[in-house]
Design an enzyme around this catalytic site. Structure first.
Site, PDB file in Angstrom:
ATOM      1  N   ASN A 157       2.074   0.332  -7.628  1.00 53.43           N
ATOM      2  CA  ASN A 157       2.055   0.295  -6.660  1.00 53.43           C
ATOM      3  C   ASN A 157       1.153   1.521  -6.115  1.00 53.43           C
ATOM      4  OD1 ASN A 157       3.104  -2.111  -4.684  1.00 53.43           O
ATOM      5  ND2 ASN A 157       4.498  -1.557  -6.687  1.00 53.43           N
ATOM      6  N   GLU A 158      -0.072   1.545  -5.350  1.00 53.58           N
ATOM      7  CA  GLU A 158      -0.930   3.027  -5.427  1.00 53.58           C
ATOM      8  C   GLU A 158      -0.875   2.987  -3.858  1.00 53.58           C
ATOM      9  OE1 GLU A 158      -1.827   4.292  -7.755  1.00 53.58           O
ATOM     10  OE2 GLU A 158      -3.708   2.821  -9.503  1.00 53.58           O
ATOM     11  N   PRO A 159      -1.169   4.366  -4.591  1.00 52.12           N
ATOM     12  CA  PRO A 159      -1.499   5.214  -2.408  1.00 52.12           C
ATOM     13  C   PRO A 159      -1.528   3.976  -1.566  1.00 52.12           C
ATOM     14  CG  PRO A 159      -1.668   6.724  -4.268  1.00 52.12           C
ATOM     15  CD  PRO A 159      -1.854   5.412  -4.483  1.00 52.12           C
ATOM     16  N   SER A 161       0.536   1.374  -0.793  1.00 50.80           N
ATOM     17  CA  SER A 161       1.616   0.181  -0.662  1.00 50.80           C
ATOM     18  C   SER A 161       2.271   0.700   0.192  1.00 50.80           C
ATOM     19  CB  SER A 161       1.408   0.644  -2.407  1.00 50.80           C
ATOM     20  OG  SER A 161       0.641  -0.248  -3.067  1.00 50.80           O
ATOM     21  N   THR A 176      -5.001   6.748 -12.186  1.00 51.33           N
ATOM     22  CA  THR A 176      -4.918   5.932 -12.891  1.00 51.33           C
ATOM     23  C   THR A 176      -5.098   5.139 -14.148  1.00 51.33           C
ATOM     24  OG1 THR A 176      -2.628   5.374 -11.206  1.00 51.33           O
ATOM     25  CG2 THR A 176      -2.778   4.181 -13.092  1.00 51.33           C
TER      26      THR A 176
END
Length: 637
Positions: A157-159, A161, A176
């Site tokens: 869940n990247e920035p 999310s 990432t």
């Protein structure tokens, strides 16, 4: 173990190291499994991958084998998987879970659930919906294990999310992908997408345990624990969960306010502790951009240090005490100055000269991290040995390997040295590299050539520094020789080889890499092998060991904090240039190293910037001005 009082929903526990922490987490999971067994119910676990949980899984396997812990009632759901990703790929999380846990315990195959990286894209949305439904069908996740990425992602869940997000296909952040580049032998091979449980899915678990090890995670842990919940750092949404355990080692917890500046957090401080006083005073001076000797009573009172002032007297006396402590760390004689009063020097004057053993995890860490000190030790007449703990063979580009194989073939053809021409070797290597898939493990021949390339570079650097060939020791520790970025755990053979070398040299000084920010973990394992070897030698009553001091240096990733430094070796402009030339002998790492980590600069650039920064801090604190400083901390065993 130190427990911190954090926001009510986050229980933060800091352990001495990741080994102790992992064992504690494994026991927690085992207790849940046994409790559910006694109730006749399944234990539903959410599982993570990456470097953080590996020791947890190894301990669970040990509990299964030695203490009868059964996994027959365990149902597991993994957080994520790269997309696309074949399950037998080296980087697959299916393979990861099999290698670290599932193949070693009695979990039922039908109870294992991992996102499917092989699905056609048109089937992904339905698979994600069914994944959520399967979790609900077994009653939800009892305990969710998490790691955390440098972007603050949990799962993938990247920035961006939010707390309502569910299991889905997501595009990976550049950071990432950069962090994963080593596992894929280059960022260009890292998938751009992944399947992941959503933040909302994670938050529905009844209990969450988040793991973080090393200094590289310290900044994001601080944001997660102390920052406001935000999509920009998805892990901050864990603050909204009623039962989250944040389990850290010392390095990962270092930036939390209660650890870094406890006087600002209202934590009672034990001010007779000289290390804490030094930390506070250097922090104050840097915060106010003032030399230590110019700090005033008002500076202390207005910046949360009134208790220190009340207990220790006037600012002037505190300033003088800390200034002298820092002054005494500086020495141009890292091996000790002969026939000198060493009362206030970081190293002993005698014996002189000393037998010095420098451990280098990779074949270039010695000159990158302490090249100036190494040169000075040699010039001052000490018997300097360098032990290269690993071959470093995975960090060589394929085209460099082909170039060396071609040289051998051309040389052999020109001088006809062998009845079986080396041209055959060249063709085998060329054919392998031509057909090599991204991330594929090199053939033994290719691994050997890459190891020889790095060995030759290390020898060249030693010769430049004045170290004879017979004082360069190539250990090739077995834990490293997998041909993969992922290494084996430290083993008895690694410790035995380390003990044998120590016995052979009988050093009076040891230098070792204390760089726990190394993103690939090699430094950690190498340091663990040294520590264990020294402990065993001490327990055996080894006669030369009481006369041996151990100094820890940092690598290319991070420097010691100014308040931690116990020996500071100043470098002149000429010495910094000579250090750079020694680093340049490692030509396979020049221009662009294969695994640069998050910092894209070359290693020599990082090294010089770090040395100059340390010198600048000493200067700003009011001490002598130098071109650069290499820093060390003593390990007392």
């Amino acid at each position: 173990m130190l427990a911190l009082s954090s926001p009510p929903v986050l229980a933060v526990t800091i352990h001495p190291d990741s080994e102790v922490a992992s064992a504690a987490v494994a026991r927690t999971i085992a207790e849940l499994i046994r409790q559910r067994q006694a109730e006749g119910r399944p234990a539903v676990l959410g599982l993570a991958t990456g470097s953080s949980p590996t020791r947890v899984y190894e301990e669970l396997v040990r509990l299964h084998r030695e203490e009868g812990l059964s996994f027959r009632n365990v149902v597991s759901f993994n957080l994520d998987e790269y997309y696309p990703m074949p399950p037998d790929s080296l980087q697959s999380y299916v393979r990861f879970m099999r290698e670290y846990l599932f193949d070693h315990v009695d979990i039922q195959p039908e109870n294992v659930h991992i996102p499917d990286g092989t699905l056609p894209q048109e089937q992904v949305a339905e698979f994600c919906r069914q994944y959520e439904a399967r979790i609900q069908a077994v009653g939800g996740i009892d305990l969710q294990l998490l790691g955390i990425g440098r972007t603050g992602h949990i799962g993938f869940n990247e920035p961006g999310s939010g707390p309502q997000s569910r299991t889905r296909l997501i595009t990976l952040d550049h950071i990432t992908r950069t962090d994963a580049a080593a596992d894929f032998y280059g960022e260009e091979n890292v998938p751009r997408r992944a399947l992941t449980m959503g933040v909302g899915t994670i938050l529905e678990a009844r209990r969450i345990v988040l793991l973080a090890w090393g200094e590289g995670k310290a900044a994001v842990i601080k944001r997660m624990v102390e920052g406001e919940p935000s999509d920009s750092v998805p892990a901050t949404y864990l603050q909204q969960h009623p039962r989250v355990d944040v389990v850290l080692d010392e390095a990962a917890g270092a930036e939390l306010t209660e650890r870094k500046t406890p006087w600002l957090a209202g934590v009672p401080c034990h001010w007779p502790d000289e290390a804490l006083v030094r930390k506070a005073v250097t922090w104050l001076a840097r915060r106010l951009e003032k030399p230590i000797l110019k700090l005033t009573d008002e500076d202390y009172n207005e910046n949360g240090l009134s208790e220190l002032l009340a207990e220790s007297g006037r600012a002037y006396s505190i300033n003088i005490r800390v200034f002298n402590q820092l002054q005494h760390t500086i020495t141009g004689w890292p091996g000790g100055k002969p026939d000198a009063d060493d009362t206030h020097r970081p190293e002993r004057a005698a014996p002189f000269p000393k037998r010095v053993l420098i451990f280098s995890p990779h074949p270039d860490d010695d000159v990158i991290s302490m090249g100036g000190t190494l040169l000075r030790l040699v010039e001052q007449g000490h018997e300097v040995h360098v032990a290269y703990q690993t071959s470093g063979n995975i960090a060589v580009f394929d085209d460099e390997t082909l170039r060396f194989a071609e040289f051998v073939a051309d040389y052999d053809a020109a001088f006809r040295l062998d009845e079986q021409p080396a041209e055959n070797l060249y063709h085998r290597v060329a054919d392998f590299l031509k057909n090599k898939a991204p991330g594929q493990v090199d053939s033994p021949e290719v691994q050997q050539i890459k190891g020889l390339i790095r060995r030759g570079e290390a020898k060249a650097a030693c010769r430049y520094a004045g170290i004879p060939d017979d004082r360069a020791h190539f250990m090739d520790l077995p834990f490293y020789e997998t041909g993969r970025v992922r290494k084996k755990p430290i083993g008895e053979e690694d410790i035995r080889l380390t003990m044998e070398l120590l016995h052979q040299i009988r050093p009076q000084q040891i230098y070792a890499a204390g760089d726990l920010s190394d993103p690939h973990g090699t430094h950690r394992v190498c340091l663990a092998a040294i520590f264990e070897a020294v402990r065993r030698l001490k327990a055996a009553g080894t006669d030369w060991l009481p006369d041996c001091w151990v100094w820890l240096y940092r690598g290319a990733w991070q420097e010691w904090d100014i308040d931690q430094i116990e020996m500071a070796v100043p470098l002149s402009p000429d010495e910094l240039t000579r250090k750079r030339r020694a680093i340049f002998k490692h030509q396979s790492q020049k221009d662009r190293p294969l695994f640069p980590g998050a910092d894209q600069r070359e290693f020599w650039q990082r090294s010089e910037a770090r040395n100059r920064t340390t010198a600048k801090i000493y200067d700003q604190l009011g001490l002598a001005e130098y071109e650069g400083i290499e820093a060390f901390v003593r390990w007392v065993f």
